[in-house]
Design a protein around this motif. Structure first.
Motif, PDB file in Angstrom:
ATOM      1  N   LYS A 167       0.833  -1.196   0.000  1.00 33.82           N
ATOM      2  CA  LYS A 167       0.000   0.000   0.000  1.00 33.82           C
ATOM      3  C   LYS A 167       0.874   1.255   0.000  1.00 33.82           C
ATOM      4  N   GLU A 168       1.916   1.236   0.831  1.00 37.19           N
ATOM      5  CA  GLU A 168       2.824   2.384   0.886  1.00 37.19           C
ATOM      6  C   GLU A 168       3.563   2.554  -0.435  1.00 37.19           C
ATOM      7  N   LEU A 169       3.950   1.458  -1.060  1.00 40.93           N
ATOM      8  CA  LEU A 169       4.625   1.520  -2.348  1.00 40.93           C
ATOM      9  C   LEU A 169       3.721   2.130  -3.409  1.00 40.93           C
ATOM     10  N   ARG A 170       2.444   1.720  -3.424  1.00 41.57           N
ATOM     11  CA  ARG A 170       1.502   2.303  -4.387  1.00 41.57           C
ATOM     12  C   ARG A 170       1.353   3.796  -4.155  1.00 41.57           C
ATOM     13  N   ARG A 171       1.270   4.188  -2.857  1.00 40.94           N
ATOM     14  CA  ARG A 171       1.117   5.602  -2.537  1.00 40.94           C
ATOM     15  C   ARG A 171       2.347   6.393  -2.985  1.00 40.94           C
TER      16      ARG A 171
END
Length: 146
Positions: free
Chosen positions: A50-54
């Motif tokens: 999720k953090e990578l996508r953000r």
């Protein structure tokens, strides 16, 4: 008199069951610990994804953003908030179609902006800023002219 072989066999069977039970209990505890650690790792992977996508979404915006010299020539950077747009439109008591006429877009476009399904372009942000600077009377006058 009971057969010594059958008594010995029964005793061996009892001891074996007892040993197997203790071994299985240890395996069950280890298995439960492994399952919980696997679940924790899955949660960690999900949060990292999720953090990578953000972060990748943010870096894509940075790469696609115009140069600082171009934005300085065009004027101040405009921010957009779907909630603020909806609040301003309801404060004025206008329908999405009427608000769209003021901005130069359709009512459906205004609705999509308010729902967060779309974002206005730079020129449309300028039109929105112009409409926000107008009062109720000025807006009513502009709507009557059209």
């Amino acid at each position: 008199m009971p057969n010594i072989a059958s008594i010995l066999k029964a005793e061996i069977s009892r001891v074996t069951r007892k040993e197997v039970r203790t071994e299985i209990e240890a395996l069950r505890k280890a298995s439960a610990q492994h399952r919980s650690s696997i679940a924790a790792l899955r949660r960690q992977i999900e949060s990292l994804q999720k953090e990578l996508r953000r972060v990748s979404k943010g870096s894509a915006r940075v790469r696609s953003a115009p140069d600082a010299t171009e934005s300085a020539e065009q004027g101040p950077a405009r921010r957009f908030s779907a909630g603020r747009l909806a609040a301003h439109r309801s404060k004025l008591g206008l329908s999405a179609a009427a608000y769209g006429k003021l901005v130069g877009v359709s009512g459906q476009t205004v609705y999509h902006w308010e729902q967060g399904k779309a974002r206005p372009r730079a020129a449309q942000l300028e039109s929105l800023a112009l409409v926000r600077s107008l009062g109720k009377r000025e807006i009513a006058g502009q709507l009557q002219e059209e």
